[in-house]
Design an enzyme around this catalytic site. Structure first.
Site, mmCIF file in Angstrom:
data_model
loop_
_atom_site.group_PDB
_atom_site.id
_atom_site.type_symbol
_atom_site.label_atom_id
_atom_site.label_comp_id
_atom_site.label_asym_id
_atom_site.label_seq_id
_atom_site.Cartn_x
_atom_site.Cartn_y
_atom_site.Cartn_z
ATOM 1 N N LYS A 88 9.078 38.509 -0.094
ATOM 2 C CA LYS A 88 8.083 39.537 -0.348
ATOM 3 C C LYS A 88 8.611 40.898 0.137
ATOM 4 O O LYS A 88 8.943 41.750 -0.667
ATOM 5 C CB LYS A 88 6.757 39.149 0.288
ATOM 6 C CG LYS A 88 6.192 37.895 -0.409
ATOM 7 C CD LYS A 88 5.175 37.153 0.407
ATOM 8 C CE LYS A 88 4.885 35.780 -0.118
ATOM 9 N NZ LYS A 88 4.179 35.705 -1.397
ATOM 10 N N ASP A 126 1.908 33.819 10.618
ATOM 11 C CA ASP A 126 2.569 33.843 9.313
ATOM 12 C C ASP A 126 2.470 35.274 8.795
ATOM 13 O O ASP A 126 1.384 35.733 8.442
ATOM 14 C CB ASP A 126 1.854 32.865 8.374
ATOM 15 C CG ASP A 126 2.452 32.857 6.969
ATOM 16 O OD1 ASP A 126 3.349 33.664 6.688
ATOM 17 O OD2 ASP A 126 1.997 32.030 6.150
ATOM 18 N N TRP A 168 -3.398 30.088 2.499
ATOM 19 C CA TRP A 168 -2.206 29.738 3.281
ATOM 20 C C TRP A 168 -2.583 29.225 4.663
ATOM 21 O O TRP A 168 -1.943 28.312 5.185
ATOM 22 C CB TRP A 168 -1.229 30.920 3.349
ATOM 23 C CG TRP A 168 -0.633 31.213 2.014
ATOM 24 C CD1 TRP A 168 -0.922 32.270 1.199
ATOM 25 C CD2 TRP A 168 0.320 30.402 1.298
ATOM 26 N NE1 TRP A 168 -0.208 32.170 0.028
ATOM 27 C CE2 TRP A 168 0.569 31.049 0.059
ATOM 28 C CE3 TRP A 168 0.996 29.214 1.580
ATOM 29 C CZ2 TRP A 168 1.449 30.542 -0.888
ATOM 30 C CZ3 TRP A 168 1.876 28.701 0.635
ATOM 31 C CH2 TRP A 168 2.103 29.356 -0.584
#
Lengths: 358, 358
Positions: free
Chosen positions: B194, B170, B102
């Site tokens: 999530k 993030d 990511w």
């Protein structure tokens, strides 16, 4: 269980059977032991949900394989920039038919990336009609229309002939409400939250040969290519909204599809407009032949009566009838999921209100 | 009702009580006679839902008024471009600590809009650790980290000190899983799917004084300013996802907040890592002190055993344990909503599997 009739312009009424199914499956979808909300978007169960939604959408709107279907996020407002960023491939210019508030937003956003020519406009009369004459150019990348104008209550009954220039349409507030030939369009887009499902999902139906010509430095997530290549699974899509939209598609398909709902929509609109045309109190200002089948704005003679109407209607279980803040008065949105009875109840209430307040 | 233990990395397990509440309110929210999915985002009922979600989020994470909270769409992947487009105000350059898949995506997207300097990277060892030495510059607009790495199973236990340069994180796969000082960050972002709720919602917590300095020609919907000014109601937000996230916030608040869940998360992770450290069959390759509390990748000695494990675990109601396709093996995501019993069941099953297959 005391459900109301909800005339909201969006998010808006959904079929009760769809909500009941979603509630029933909330903790355990189809024997998986989990909610659709909890599923990996790459799981077998979810793959079948998204593929099924796409295939029903293709069936209902008769969309052939020359079109890609994208399930994306960000609403029509994000499409206002995605469209020029992806389609400004040659002239960096588009023609716009300006029919209201949403057209204006699409125009001003396109100007960030190139030129926007207003080929026709009904702004001169507060957008109460759809222009019939257009000053279309050949040297543009596309022609953009708002096929149904949610605030102003107008719609294109027929669509402009743009020859070889792709026609792009914002159909947010009327998609799947009437039969139409998708092949006339280069691109159709719609926020789901009116006729298709919950907010958070935007559907883009785009001729595949228009994809892949985006402007340099277009963010990856704003490129149609990204989503087309990965079948809307480049990143996590709005999974639950797609699932509910699939349930709505199935509801519509089971009922006989777009042909059937179009008949019902014509019937509902006729009930409401026929009353408005007879009423001495309520007025719909839209040019008759351009009237929307989905969004019906109307006013009483004074602001006081408008407020009184909205309040008493609410008490009678006829909800969210306040007009858009830019337009005022009332607005009844009578999307696919609004049953005929809801419109009859509304008209009965309007008749009673008119008698009591004359 | 046969619920499974779902170890999906995202979308992922939600508290059962939240799902039950959502199901119960599906057709009639709080006496309104409509579903939250059907409500105008500007209605009184919905205003209270979104305001309540924001206020619980502020309470749980101790976020003061110098930060704006934005409920937006498009996932962390859209933030990868929104962050440089909005924060590249002076140097058009950012420092990145590259800790995995990511991070790499965030880096490559930032390069569309300016320069991305990799200040540290653990790519040399397949991202199995978090770098401790950084080559940070002063002449950058921000420093970017991925605080928890979903694929690789690592996390920053402590955060880099970036002085006056805004730290951007993030936190998609660990937000609200442990106490942390938000004031250390210029911007925190997270996809909801999530730890917070359903997919389709992205949360951005941003120091208000960083807003309004976006690059020229940034699409309106990609400007933080647009969403901050309109309190996330510039256009229709992902209403239902925000509602469910609000229910998750309430569940967490009722249980005692982040402090309480952090204890439980530590306990769950300890159960699993302690077993992995003793196991002769299963291996977690991550540097011990950098291990994630949320995502635990592990492997058996052969591909055949990995496949057998995934299949038999599924049959035992321990689902979505397949590792990410880039990493292989298995991965147990044990987010906030995963109960301790789920982890105990998993470890019991692993022990049994190890005995049966040695």
């Amino acid at each position: 269980m005391n459900r109301v009739y909800n005339f909201s312009a969006g998010p808006s009424i959904l079929p009760e059977s769809v909500l009941a199914k979603a509630a029933e499956e909330m903790l355990n979808y189809n024997g998986t032991g989990m909610s659709v909300m909890e599923m990996s978007h790459r799981s077998k169960a979810y793959t079948s949900i998204i593929e099924n939604a796409e295939s029903l959408l293709r069936k209902l709107m008769k969309i052939d394989d020359s079109y890609s279907i994208l399930f994306v996020q960000g609403g029509a407002s994000t499409q206002f920039s995605m469209i020029p960023m992806n389609l400004f491939s040659k002239y960096k210019k588009a023609d716009f038919i300006n029919t209201g508030n949403w057209s204006k937003k699409a125009i001003s956003e396109a100007k960030l990336f190139g030129a926007a020519n207003v080929a026709a406009s009904s702004e001169d009369s507060n957008f109460t009609y759809i222009p019939e004459e257009y000053n279309l150019s050949q040297e543009v990348d596309y022609v953009h229309i708002t096929s149904n104008n949610t605030l102003e209550g107008t719609r294109f009954v027929t669509f402009p002939d743009t020859g070889n220039v792709p026609l792009v349409a914002d159909m947010s507030s009327e998609i799947m409400s009437r039969e139409m030939d998708v092949n006339k369009f280069g691109l159709i887009y719609a926020g789901a939250q009116k006729n298709l499902g919950p907010a958070g999902l935007t559907i883009v139906i785009v001729k595949t040969d228009l994809i892949g010509k985006h402007l340099e430095n277009t963010p990856t997530m704003l490129r149609y290519e990204t989503h087309a290549k990965e079948k809307s699974l480049y990143n996590t899509p709005p999974c639950y909204s797609i699932y509910v939209a699939g349930l709505v598609f199935k509801w519509l398909d089971d009922m006989g599809g777009v042909k059937t709902i179009e008949k019902i929509n014509n019937e509902k609109a006729a009930i409401l407009y026929n009353f408005l045309d007879e009423s001495k109190m309520f007025l719909n200002k839209v040019n008759r032949k351009d009237r929307s089948l989905m969004n019906v704005p109307f006013t009483a003679p004074t602001d006081e009566l408008n407020e009184k109407f909205i309040k008493e209607a609410e008490q009678a279980g006829l909800c969210t009838l306040r007009g858009h803040r830019l337009i005022g008065g009332m607005r009844a949105s009578i999307y696919n999921a609004m049953p005929v009875e809801g419109v009859i109840k509304l008209v009965d209430f309007m008749k009673k209100f008119e008698l009591e307040n004359k």
